[in-house]
Design a protein around this motif. Structure first.
Motif, PDB file in Angstrom:
ATOM      1  N   ARG A  54      -2.848 -25.268  -0.691  1.00 55.39           N
ATOM      2  CA  ARG A  54      -2.765 -25.694   0.705  1.00 55.39           C
ATOM      3  C   ARG A  54      -3.282 -24.604   1.637  1.00 55.39           C
ATOM      4  NH1 ARG A  54       0.707 -30.021   2.066  1.00 55.39           N
ATOM      5  NH2 ARG A  54       1.672 -31.019   0.255  1.00 55.39           N
ATOM      6  N   GLN A  55      -2.907 -23.356   1.343  1.00 60.22           N
ATOM      7  CA  GLN A  55      -3.315 -22.252   2.199  1.00 60.22           C
ATOM      8  C   GLN A  55      -4.821 -22.068   2.181  1.00 60.22           C
ATOM      9  OE1 GLN A  55      -1.003 -20.812   4.061  1.00 60.22           O
ATOM     10  NE2 GLN A  55      -2.552 -19.633   5.151  1.00 60.22           N
ATOM     11  N   LYS A  56      -5.430 -22.203   0.994  1.00 61.47           N
ATOM     12  CA  LYS A  56      -6.881 -22.049   0.894  1.00 61.47           C
ATOM     13  C   LYS A  56      -7.610 -23.158   1.638  1.00 61.47           C
ATOM     14  CE  LYS A  56      -7.289 -19.367  -3.372  1.00 61.47           C
ATOM     15  NZ  LYS A  56      -7.993 -18.259  -2.697  1.00 61.47           N
ATOM     16  N   VAL A  57      -7.100 -24.383   1.529  1.00 59.68           N
ATOM     17  CA  VAL A  57      -7.733 -25.507   2.221  1.00 59.68           C
ATOM     18  C   VAL A  57      -7.602 -25.347   3.730  1.00 59.68           C
ATOM     19  CG1 VAL A  57      -7.615 -27.989   2.609  1.00 59.68           C
ATOM     20  CG2 VAL A  57      -7.440 -27.093   0.292  1.00 59.68           C
ATOM     21  N   ASP A  61     -10.981 -24.130   7.130  1.00 58.89           N
ATOM     22  CA  ASP A  61     -11.444 -24.820   8.331  1.00 58.89           C
ATOM     23  C   ASP A  61     -10.287 -24.944   9.306  1.00 58.89           C
ATOM     24  OD1 ASP A  61     -13.214 -26.093  10.015  1.00 58.89           O
ATOM     25  OD2 ASP A  61     -13.998 -27.408   8.461  1.00 58.89           O
ATOM     26  N   ALA A  62     -10.611 -25.398  10.504  1.00 57.71           N
ATOM     27  CA  ALA A  62      -9.572 -25.579  11.518  1.00 57.71           C
ATOM     28  C   ALA A  62      -8.647 -26.726  11.124  1.00 57.71           C
ATOM     29  CB  ALA A  62     -10.222 -25.861  12.872  1.00 57.71           C
ATOM     30  N   HIS A  63      -7.452 -26.720  11.683  1.00 57.37           N
ATOM     31  CA  HIS A  63      -6.495 -27.781  11.377  1.00 57.37           C
ATOM     32  C   HIS A  63      -6.953 -29.119  11.948  1.00 57.37           C
ATOM     33  CE1 HIS A  63      -3.130 -24.520  11.023  1.00 57.37           C
ATOM     34  NE2 HIS A  63      -4.049 -24.435  10.086  1.00 57.37           N
ATOM     35  N   ILE A  64      -7.601 -29.084  13.098  1.00 60.70           N
ATOM     36  CA  ILE A  64      -8.084 -30.303  13.755  1.00 60.70           C
ATOM     37  C   ILE A  64      -9.536 -30.084  14.169  1.00 60.70           C
ATOM     38  CG2 ILE A  64      -7.810 -31.866  15.720  1.00 60.70           C
ATOM     39  CD1 ILE A  64      -4.862 -31.184  15.762  1.00 60.70           C
ATOM     40  N   LEU A  65     -10.387 -31.073  13.880  1.00 60.38           N
ATOM     41  CA  LEU A  65     -11.788 -31.022  14.281  1.00 60.38           C
ATOM     42  C   LEU A  65     -12.053 -32.109  15.315  1.00 60.38           C
ATOM     43  CD1 LEU A  65     -13.586 -30.550  10.829  1.00 60.38           C
ATOM     44  CD2 LEU A  65     -13.044 -28.805  12.522  1.00 60.38           C
ATOM     45  N   VAL A  66     -12.640 -31.723  16.424  1.00 60.31           N
ATOM     46  CA  VAL A  66     -13.031 -32.671  17.469  1.00 60.31           C
ATOM     47  C   VAL A  66     -14.538 -32.850  17.359  1.00 60.31           C
ATOM     48  CG1 VAL A  66     -13.077 -33.154  19.933  1.00 60.31           C
ATOM     49  CG2 VAL A  66     -11.144 -31.909  18.946  1.00 60.31           C
ATOM     50  N   THR A  67     -14.974 -34.044  16.987  1.00 59.15           N
ATOM     51  CA  THR A  67     -16.392 -34.289  16.747  1.00 59.15           C
ATOM     52  C   THR A  67     -16.885 -35.475  17.563  1.00 59.15           C
ATOM     53  OG1 THR A  67     -15.913 -35.736  14.857  1.00 59.15           O
ATOM     54  CG2 THR A  67     -16.217 -33.387  14.400  1.00 59.15           C
ATOM     55  N   SER A  68     -18.188 -35.625  17.574  1.00 63.20           N
ATOM     56  CA  SER A  68     -18.822 -36.734  18.276  1.00 63.20           C
ATOM     57  C   SER A  68     -20.111 -37.084  17.554  1.00 63.20           C
ATOM     58  CB  SER A  68     -19.119 -36.355  19.735  1.00 63.20           C
ATOM     59  OG  SER A  68     -19.855 -37.376  20.376  1.00 63.20           O
ATOM     60  N   ARG A  83      -7.298 -26.127  24.943  1.00 65.37           N
ATOM     61  CA  ARG A  83      -6.527 -24.883  24.979  1.00 65.37           C
ATOM     62  C   ARG A  83      -5.273 -25.014  25.832  1.00 65.37           C
ATOM     63  NH1 ARG A  83     -11.469 -20.471  25.725  1.00 65.37           N
ATOM     64  NH2 ARG A  83     -12.199 -20.547  23.545  1.00 65.37           N
ATOM     65  N   ALA A  84      -5.295 -25.941  26.785  1.00 66.35           N
ATOM     66  CA  ALA A  84      -4.131 -26.141  27.649  1.00 66.35           C
ATOM     67  C   ALA A  84      -3.026 -26.936  26.964  1.00 66.35           C
ATOM     68  CB  ALA A  84      -4.556 -26.852  28.934  1.00 66.35           C
ATOM     69  N   ILE A  85      -3.327 -27.530  25.817  1.00 65.06           N
ATOM     70  CA  ILE A  85      -2.317 -28.302  25.086  1.00 65.06           C
ATOM     71  C   ILE A  85      -1.305 -27.337  24.466  1.00 65.06           C
ATOM     72  CG2 ILE A  85      -1.923 -29.884  23.158  1.00 65.06           C
ATOM     73  CD1 ILE A  85      -4.731 -30.973  23.610  1.00 65.06           C
ATOM     74  N   PRO A  86      -0.019 -27.607  24.611  1.00 65.71           N
ATOM     75  CA  PRO A  86       0.998 -26.714  24.023  1.00 65.71           C
ATOM     76  C   PRO A  86       0.824 -26.572  22.512  1.00 65.71           C
ATOM     77  CG  PRO A  86       1.999 -28.265  25.556  1.00 65.71           C
ATOM     78  CD  PRO A  86       0.580 -28.700  25.386  1.00 65.71           C
ATOM     79  N   ARG A  87       1.078 -25.371  22.011  1.00 67.88           N
ATOM     80  CA  ARG A  87       1.059 -25.014  20.591  1.00 67.88           C
ATOM     81  C   ARG A  87      -0.357 -24.945  20.014  1.00 67.88           C
ATOM     82  NH1 ARG A  87       5.664 -28.081  17.237  1.00 67.88           N
ATOM     83  NH2 ARG A  87       5.080 -26.399  15.809  1.00 67.88           N
ATOM     84  N   VAL A  88      -1.375 -25.069  20.850  1.00 66.98           N
ATOM     85  CA  VAL A  88      -2.744 -24.821  20.385  1.00 66.98           C
ATOM     86  C   VAL A  88      -2.993 -23.321  20.456  1.00 66.98           C
ATOM     87  CG1 VAL A  88      -5.190 -25.157  20.853  1.00 66.98           C
ATOM     88  CG2 VAL A  88      -3.614 -27.082  21.046  1.00 66.98           C
ATOM     89  N   VAL A 123      -9.950 -18.737  14.689  1.00 65.12           N
ATOM     90  CA  VAL A 123      -9.536 -19.991  14.056  1.00 65.12           C
ATOM     91  C   VAL A 123      -9.543 -19.866  12.538  1.00 65.12           C
ATOM     92  CG1 VAL A 123     -10.087 -22.444  13.786  1.00 65.12           C
ATOM     93  CG2 VAL A 123     -10.386 -21.334  16.008  1.00 65.12           C
ATOM     94  N   VAL A 124     -10.635 -19.335  12.005  1.00 62.30           N
ATOM     95  CA  VAL A 124     -10.798 -19.179  10.557  1.00 62.30           C
ATOM     96  C   VAL A 124     -11.204 -17.742  10.267  1.00 62.30           C
ATOM     97  CG1 VAL A 124     -12.020 -19.963   8.505  1.00 62.30           C
ATOM     98  CG2 VAL A 124     -11.523 -21.582  10.338  1.00 62.30           C
ATOM     99  N   SER A 125     -10.504 -17.121   9.343  1.00 61.24           N
ATOM    100  CA  SER A 125     -10.832 -15.743   8.970  1.00 61.24           C
ATOM    101  C   SER A 125     -12.019 -15.756   8.011  1.00 61.24           C
ATOM    102  CB  SER A 125      -9.622 -15.065   8.318  1.00 61.24           C
ATOM    103  OG  SER A 125      -9.919 -13.732   7.991  1.00 61.24           O
ATOM    104  N   LEU A 126     -13.221 -15.770   8.579  1.00 62.28           N
ATOM    105  CA  LEU A 126     -14.425 -15.882   7.759  1.00 62.28           C
ATOM    106  C   LEU A 126     -14.693 -14.629   6.935  1.00 62.28           C
ATOM    107  CD1 LEU A 126     -16.851 -17.590  10.316  1.00 62.28           C
ATOM    108  CD2 LEU A 126     -15.609 -18.667   8.440  1.00 62.28           C
TER     109      LEU A 126
END
Length: 201
Positions: A54-57, A61-68, A83-88, A123-126
């Motif tokens: 789970r940790q590797k997955v 990548d980010a926990h949530i992806l916003v795409t279009s 960024r204004a959303i709480p807990r982000v 976001v991701v420790s590359l």
């Protein structure tokens, strides 16, 4: 003192009258101990494996992806709203699409991902995924996946050519023009090719 039936039965089989300790009882106790020990070990290993997987997955990548389906032209405003959303904790913009990568007459069509290294690192420790070389994207550098690098036979420090399918025909025209150019025409052709491959906007 009258003992409970379960305790009386356990003591009766644990310490029989004829011998100090029954062999059958000893084997039974050791069997139960061994079974419980193996069960605990298996559960511990599987729990650790599940947590590590789970940790590797999650780290990849980010926990949530916003795409279009199209380019998000208002990504700056969208980033501020997210960024204004709480807990982000952090956000990082990126652009991704198919390209053609060429090296040593080998051509492949992987996905390329353009990132802001400073924001992406939040976001991701590359850095911990880099096997060879360093995570340096400050100039005309790129980071390749291990499998892609193997297929292209690329080593750290090698140069690769990246073509964008959106302007691939223009790129090929510029390359053809560059091959036939000399002197000042060659410099001009290089600048034109650079503007197509690496646009400023």
């Amino acid at each position: 003192m009258k003992l409970p039936f379960s305790l009386f039965l356990a003591l009766r089989y644990l310490k029989p009258k004829r011998t100090f300790l029954s062999i059958i009882t000893l084997i039974s106790v050791l069997g139960v101990m061994l079974g419980v020990t193996v069960l605990i070990l298996v559960i511990s290993v599987m729990t650790g494996f599940d947590r590590e997987l789970r940790q590797k997955v999650i780290d990849f990548d980010a926990h949530i992806l916003v795409t279009s389906e199209t380019t998000l032209n208002n990504w700056r405003e969208l980033t501020e709203k997210i960024r204004a959303i709480p807990r982000v904790v952090a956000t990082a913009p990126y652009v991704q699409g198919p390209v053609i990568v060429e090296h040593d007459e080998q051509r492949l069509a992987p996905l390329i991902r353009g990132i802001d290294p400073e924001q992406e690192e939040k976001v991701v420790s590359l850095q911990k995924f880099v096997k060879w070389g360093t995570l340096d994207l400050t100039s005309d550098t790129t980071v390749l996946g291990v499998e892609l690098a193997r297929q292209l036979n690329v080593r750290v420090g090698d140069k690769v050519t990246v073509y964008s399918p959106g302007n691939l025909s223009i790129v090929l025209d510029r390359i053809k023009k560059l091959e036939n150019a000399t002197g000042e025409e060659e410099k001009k052709a290089i600048e034109e090719l650079r503007e197509v491959v690496l646009p400023k906007d």
